[in-house]
Design a protein around this motif. Structure first.
Motif, PDB file in Angstrom:
ATOM      1  N   GLU A   1       3.308  14.424 -13.427  1.00  0.00           N
ATOM      2  CA  GLU A   1       2.783  14.187 -12.082  1.00  0.00           C
ATOM      3  C   GLU A   1       3.324  15.244 -11.131  1.00  0.00           C
ATOM      4  OE1 GLU A   1       2.255  10.363  -9.089  1.00  0.00           O
ATOM      5  OE2 GLU A   1       3.993  10.511 -10.372  1.00  0.00           O
ATOM      6  N   PRO A   2       2.440  15.899 -10.393  1.00  0.00           N
ATOM      7  CA  PRO A   2       2.929  16.955  -9.500  1.00  0.00           C
ATOM      8  C   PRO A   2       3.884  16.414  -8.435  1.00  0.00           C
ATOM      9  CG  PRO A   2       0.549  16.593  -9.236  1.00  0.00           C
ATOM     10  CD  PRO A   2       0.992  15.764 -10.380  1.00  0.00           C
ATOM     11  N   LEU A   3       4.748  17.299  -7.932  1.00  0.00           N
ATOM     12  CA  LEU A   3       5.774  16.881  -6.966  1.00  0.00           C
ATOM     13  C   LEU A   3       5.174  16.256  -5.719  1.00  0.00           C
ATOM     14  CD1 LEU A   3       8.447  19.716  -7.095  1.00  0.00           C
ATOM     15  CD2 LEU A   3       8.535  17.430  -8.102  1.00  0.00           C
ATOM     16  N   TYR A   4       4.069  16.860  -5.233  1.00  0.00           N
ATOM     17  CA  TYR A   4       3.505  16.321  -3.989  1.00  0.00           C
ATOM     18  C   TYR A   4       3.095  14.871  -4.198  1.00  0.00           C
ATOM     19  CZ  TYR A   4      -1.381  16.093  -5.410  1.00  0.00           C
ATOM     20  OH  TYR A   4      -2.538  15.745  -6.028  1.00  0.00           O
ATOM     21  N   SER A   5       2.608  14.615  -5.420  1.00  0.00           N
ATOM     22  CA  SER A   5       2.120  13.278  -5.702  1.00  0.00           C
ATOM     23  C   SER A   5       3.295  12.295  -5.781  1.00  0.00           C
ATOM     24  CB  SER A   5       1.333  13.310  -7.008  1.00  0.00           C
ATOM     25  OG  SER A   5       0.963  12.021  -7.378  1.00  0.00           O
ATOM     26  N   GLN A   6       4.402  12.759  -6.377  1.00  0.00           N
ATOM     27  CA  GLN A   6       5.593  11.909  -6.428  1.00  0.00           C
ATOM     28  C   GLN A   6       6.097  11.609  -5.018  1.00  0.00           C
ATOM     29  OE1 GLN A   6       8.638  13.213  -9.251  1.00  0.00           O
ATOM     30  NE2 GLN A   6       7.107  14.409 -10.360  1.00  0.00           N
ATOM     31  N   LEU A   7       6.115  12.642  -4.213  1.00  0.00           N
ATOM     32  CA  LEU A   7       6.601  12.462  -2.846  1.00  0.00           C
ATOM     33  C   LEU A   7       5.689  11.506  -2.080  1.00  0.00           C
ATOM     34  CD1 LEU A   7       8.542  13.237  -0.570  1.00  0.00           C
ATOM     35  CD2 LEU A   7       7.060  15.207  -0.062  1.00  0.00           C
ATOM     36  N   TYR A   8       4.388  11.715  -2.258  1.00  0.00           N
ATOM     37  CA  TYR A   8       3.391  10.849  -1.635  1.00  0.00           C
ATOM     38  C   TYR A   8       3.599   9.389  -2.058  1.00  0.00           C
ATOM     39  CZ  TYR A   8      -1.005   8.297  -2.200  1.00  0.00           C
ATOM     40  OH  TYR A   8      -1.957   7.308  -2.255  1.00  0.00           O
ATOM     41  N   GLN A   9       3.770   9.186  -3.370  1.00  0.00           N
ATOM     42  CA  GLN A   9       3.957   7.833  -3.898  1.00  0.00           C
ATOM     43  C   GLN A   9       5.194   7.184  -3.286  1.00  0.00           C
ATOM     44  OE1 GLN A   9       1.984   6.096  -5.616  1.00  0.00           O
ATOM     45  NE2 GLN A   9       0.607   7.537  -6.627  1.00  0.00           N
ATOM     46  N   TRP A  10       6.243   7.995  -3.201  1.00  0.00           N
ATOM     47  CA  TRP A  10       7.509   7.449  -2.730  1.00  0.00           C
ATOM     48  C   TRP A  10       7.405   7.022  -1.264  1.00  0.00           C
ATOM     49  CZ3 TRP A  10      11.088   8.752   1.025  1.00  0.00           C
ATOM     50  CH2 TRP A  10      12.308   8.052   0.953  1.00  0.00           C
ATOM     51  N   ILE A  11       6.854   7.906  -0.448  1.00  0.00           N
ATOM     52  CA  ILE A  11       6.741   7.568   0.983  1.00  0.00           C
ATOM     53  C   ILE A  11       5.833   6.363   1.163  1.00  0.00           C
ATOM     54  CG2 ILE A  11       5.980   8.386   3.265  1.00  0.00           C
ATOM     55  CD1 ILE A  11       6.745  11.213   2.401  1.00  0.00           C
ATOM     56  N   LYS A  12       4.743   6.356   0.412  1.00  0.00           N
ATOM     57  CA  LYS A  12       3.797   5.252   0.515  1.00  0.00           C
ATOM     58  C   LYS A  12       4.504   3.934   0.200  1.00  0.00           C
ATOM     59  CE  LYS A  12      -0.378   3.778  -1.835  1.00  0.00           C
ATOM     60  NZ  LYS A  12      -1.377   4.161  -2.829  1.00  0.00           N
ATOM     61  N   LYS A  13       5.316   3.961  -0.869  1.00  0.00           N
ATOM     62  CA  LYS A  13       6.012   2.744  -1.269  1.00  0.00           C
ATOM     63  C   LYS A  13       7.012   2.328  -0.186  1.00  0.00           C
ATOM     64  CE  LYS A  13       7.184   0.275  -5.355  1.00  0.00           C
ATOM     65  NZ  LYS A  13       7.516  -0.850  -4.534  1.00  0.00           N
ATOM     66  N   GLU A  14       7.708   3.311   0.376  1.00  0.00           N
ATOM     67  CA  GLU A  14       8.661   3.014   1.446  1.00  0.00           C
ATOM     68  C   GLU A  14       7.970   2.316   2.621  1.00  0.00           C
ATOM     69  OE1 GLU A  14      11.498   3.666  -0.534  1.00  0.00           O
ATOM     70  OE2 GLU A  14      12.353   3.958   1.455  1.00  0.00           O
ATOM     71  N   ILE A  15       6.750   2.775   2.913  1.00  0.00           N
ATOM     72  CA  ILE A  15       6.012   2.164   4.024  1.00  0.00           C
ATOM     73  C   ILE A  15       5.543   0.762   3.629  1.00  0.00           C
ATOM     74  CG2 ILE A  15       3.943   2.336   5.486  1.00  0.00           C
ATOM     75  CD1 ILE A  15       4.243   5.405   5.295  1.00  0.00           C
ATOM     76  N   GLU A  16       5.016   0.675   2.418  1.00  0.00           N
ATOM     77  CA  GLU A  16       4.494  -0.621   1.981  1.00  0.00           C
ATOM     78  C   GLU A  16       5.595  -1.666   1.872  1.00  0.00           C
ATOM     79  OE1 GLU A  16       2.391   0.484  -1.534  1.00  0.00           O
ATOM     80  OE2 GLU A  16       0.500   0.777  -0.441  1.00  0.00           O
ATOM     81  N   ASP A  17       6.785  -1.214   1.500  1.00  0.00           N
ATOM     82  CA  ASP A  17       7.901  -2.167   1.363  1.00  0.00           C
ATOM     83  C   ASP A  17       8.691  -2.316   2.661  1.00  0.00           C
ATOM     84  OD1 ASP A  17       8.616  -1.222  -2.088  1.00  0.00           O
ATOM     85  OD2 ASP A  17       6.993  -2.367  -1.176  1.00  0.00           O
ATOM     86  N   ASP A  18       8.117  -1.808   3.737  1.00  0.00           N
ATOM     87  CA  ASP A  18       8.742  -1.963   5.057  1.00  0.00           C
ATOM     88  C   ASP A  18      10.091  -1.290   5.202  1.00  0.00           C
ATOM     89  OD1 ASP A  18       7.388  -5.269   5.217  1.00  0.00           O
ATOM     90  OD2 ASP A  18       6.614  -3.442   6.115  1.00  0.00           O
ATOM     91  N   ARG A  19      10.342  -0.277   4.410  1.00  0.00           N
ATOM     92  CA  ARG A  19      11.567   0.486   4.659  1.00  0.00           C
ATOM     93  C   ARG A  19      11.302   1.591   5.689  1.00  0.00           C
ATOM     94  NH1 ARG A  19      12.193  -0.948  -0.766  1.00  0.00           N
ATOM     95  NH2 ARG A  19      11.066   0.901  -1.431  1.00  0.00           N
ATOM     96  N   LEU A  20      10.107   2.091   5.683  1.00  0.00           N
ATOM     97  CA  LEU A  20       9.683   2.958   6.801  1.00  0.00           C
ATOM     98  C   LEU A  20       8.745   2.114   7.653  1.00  0.00           C
ATOM     99  CD1 LEU A  20       8.930   6.313   4.940  1.00  0.00           C
ATOM    100  CD2 LEU A  20      10.756   5.894   6.588  1.00  0.00           C
TER     101      LEU A  20
END
Lengths: 482, 482
Positions: free
Chosen positions: A31-50
């Motif tokens: 999985e390309p880095l941008y996609s990993q970064l995207y996934q991570w930020i998305k999860k942070e938002i979805e889990d209310d950490r961001l």
């Protein structure tokens, strides 16, 4: 097993809040880095950490901290913005957006791209442009036309349909144009398309506009500009004067075609004056250039008579006329049309012989039944009155509640108005309005030149709103003014 | 008969000039007074009786003199100002504006061009490709889906629709593709288009194929080739071998994309072998090229199992899958779709954000109801059996009546066959058949290379014909053979 090569931490702040960035980025994953970064930020938002309202680190900051390319961060941010997780606010930065959580969260690496970013927050009144009124719509009659169309002697159902569009519909359009727009044409000159953008793409092919210069009003309809650009045209933005586009500019240019909205300039709203119309025609006759007249909302003019079309003055076949049912009927029929000058019909038949018609004959035939029955004319008359009342209510509310803090720009027609706001930036008003549940829009995308003084404008579409909502919305908006 | 109630005269002056105002205003005409006044003044200006630079009487003056309401004069003046005939100058008054007259070209010179030249002769049996069967079509259910779609909570009717296509339909397509074609995808990867040609135009934009080389099977679908060419691509025609396109040719080329019809080569009819499929995927992975798989008629395979799609083997997201409802349902719905690899979704959302969807949401939603209800699957099963019987009848008739004078080319699937005729040119057989009322077609337009040995082929579509007509048509055709 997997070697985690990137564990970085970055502190982003909003107000007093601190947020730690520790995305796990692994260069050895497929999985390309941008996609990993995207996934991570998305999860942070979805889990209310961001959390909504938090400011994200800038692209530069994150690039440096994660030791990744600028591209990686940019791509991830763009994806998150496209999906509505992040919001970029000009000169302010990138922020976590207010989102509603979807009920299902399957593990999945597919980047769900939301194409339409509908307001997810508590928007009470949405002055979106493009919507039409639904209360007075003759649903029953339209359904009958749909089923009657299928019931007709229906061999055509099993074929691709006429390439140029169903003859019945073209005949109805020709009649309509003569009566309402002064355009004299035969059904044989009309080409049915699935929207103005398709019309433009076809015209680019027909006039061989690739690598050619095309003039457009500045500001002008960005949806059309994009198509010209994607078809390889160079756009010449032509400044607007009080009575329409600058003819000096056109005359000194080397454009092969001019795209104009003479009846109601989009988005500013002036009418192209008769003297400029004649100058424009003369320019076309002298240079052999073409005028592409987009007559998108001429049905809705609330004072005086309808402005005759530019096409009705054209005597040497240099005007290509574009019309649409998106405003006068339903955007969801996706039905527009081109009137070609007879002199272009040979090129048309040569260059389009391999192309299938893209609008379903079912829709075309239903529409032609709807026009034949007189329902279309009744509908337009009804809507003109209705929109006129809405337009008046909007102007009155603005005058009463906003007074001299704003200036109403443009002619008294159509389904939108522009406001020039004073003492506050348009973007601030948009933001403040949104916080209070009123959505108004920036017309800035209609300018090609990014340095244009466009930040003082806001755009209000009112076609789909009730008078009550219009008044309420303007009231709230007024309370956001300084 | 008509009583002219208003004949008034008013002298307006500019400088030393005197102008007489004698408009005929008739209250008994259906045309409102303001409009009559507007028409009259306009004509005076156009006929040079009112000249640029003349000052018009004030609204008040004209109101008094004509004994009409202030509103009448105001409306007429406003209209004339909007159109540029008059000019209002603050604190000075209303003036006739400077306009240029277009040169006159009166005679009507519309060159009617008919786009579709249907055979007007006495054709008894038409083996046209593209038509589908109409006897078994579930007209009633389809009409119900159309009206049910409009009856749904229908705010969407008044909007442009989701840019990527209605989510409901994309979800149904994703389910269908998984079950019937082994394609695993999410609705978020699917883009609805108004036909395969629109799909190709979108892909050209997405992959930035202008000035790039694209491979196509030779012969191949000319409708697609035209779009590639019009979008500025260079076509590399790739020769066909028994098991599909020549991989050596692809490997030694510098193409950025390959358009293929692996399940049923169009128009020859072979299936792309598994080893070539794998080679093609490898080529894509190694070069970063894209494979555009057009799976246009895979629903109709009459022997053995369905051929899995090439997309179902793709592990690195290099296959763009194209499907259509033109063969499996109705050409007249003008409904096709693209399955994009997830890795292309960012580009897609960037490059398509300014584009409206071109298929009517009414059609999309009706189609998704039709699929949901199970009708679509039943329809396909029914049609597969029906087409199989027609296909068998066609082959049997040919064998019995034409024997060794022809050779049937291609796999046992789809809605057309090719015949290689011996002892006579294809074009002669087509001509002789037509004289006797049987229309068969030359597939020569599918070859890019004009020197290809294609004159020995004729093409017979059978989707829209009855078994009786098929047998009759082949009989007549056989009688034309030497």
């Amino acid at each position: 097993m997997m070697k985690v090569t990137e564990i970085k931490s970055l502190i982003g702040t909003v107000g007093g809040l601190k947020v730690e960035f520790t995305p796990f980025l692994n260069r050895e994953l497929p999985e390309p880095l941008y996609s990993q970064l995207y996934q991570w930020i998305k999860k942070e938002i979805e889990d209310d950490r961001l959390l909504p309202g938090m400011k994200m680190p800038s692209i530069r900051q994150l690039t440096t901290h994660l030791k990744v390319s600028r591209n990686t961060v940019e791509s991830a941010y763009q994806q998150l913005q496209a999906e509505g997780y992040l919001e970029s606010i000009a000169k302010s930065g990138i922020w976590v957006a207010e989102i509603e959580k979807p009920s299902l969260q399957p593990e999945d690496k597919i980047h769900a791209v939301k194409s339409d970013c509908k307001p997810s927050s508590n928007v009470v009144v949405d002055f979106e442009y493009g919507n039409v009124d639904l209360d007075k719509f003759p649903v029953k009659q339209w359904k009958k036309c749909l089923t009657d169309a299928v019931d007709q002697e229906n061999n055509w159902l099993f074929e691709y349909g006429e390439k140029q569009g169903e003859f019945e519909l073209r005949r109805e359009i020709a009649n309509y144009l003569l009566q309402s727009r002064g355009v004299r044409c035969k059904p044989e000159q009309i080409v049915i398309t699935s929207g103005t953008q398709s019309s433009i793409a076809l015209i680019c092919r027909l006039l061989e506009l690739r690598e050619e210069h095309v003039a457009m009003e500045e500001p002008g309809y960005s949806g059309v500009r994009t198509v010209f650009e994607d078809q390889g045209c160079y756009i010449e933005p032509v400044p607007l004067e009080k009575d329409g586009l600058s003819m000096e500019h056109i005359q000194s240019s080397r454009v092969k075609a001019v795209y104009v909205t003479p009846s109601h300039q989009f988005p500013i709203g002036m009418v192209l004056s008769i003297s400029k119309r004649i100058q424009l025609l003369k320019w076309a006759y002298q240079t052999g250039g073409y005028i592409i007249e987009d007559d998108y909302d001429s049905e809705f003019r609330y004072r005086g008579q309808p402005i005759p079309s530019l096409k009705s003055l054209d005597e040497e076949e240099n005007v290509i006329y574009l019309g649409t049912f998106s405003k006068s009927f339903l955007p969801s029929v996706r039905l527009s049309y081109i009137v070609l000058p007879p002199s272009l019909m040979i090129q048309y038949s040569q260059k389009s012989k391999d192309y299938n018609q893209s609008v379903s004959p079912i829709i075309q035939r239903a529409m032609s039944l709807f026009i034949q029955s007189g329902e279309f004319e009744r509908h337009i008359r009804r809507m003109r009155k209705l929109y006129q009342r809405k337009h008046q209510a909007l102007l009155k509310s603005i005058e009463e509640q906003m007074g001299t803090k704003v200036e109403i720009v443009g002619e008294k027609s159509g389904l939108h108005i522009l406001l020039k706001v004073k003492g506050v930036k348009g973007s601030e008003l948009i933001e403040n309005g949104l916080e209070k549940g009123v959505k108004v829009y920036s017309p800035s995308r209609f300018w090609m030149n990014p340095n244009a003084k466009r930040n003082s404008y806001i755009m209000l579409g009112f076609g789909g709103l009730s008078i009550e909502d219009i008044e309420k919305g303007v009231g709230i908006l007024a309370s956001c003014l300084p």
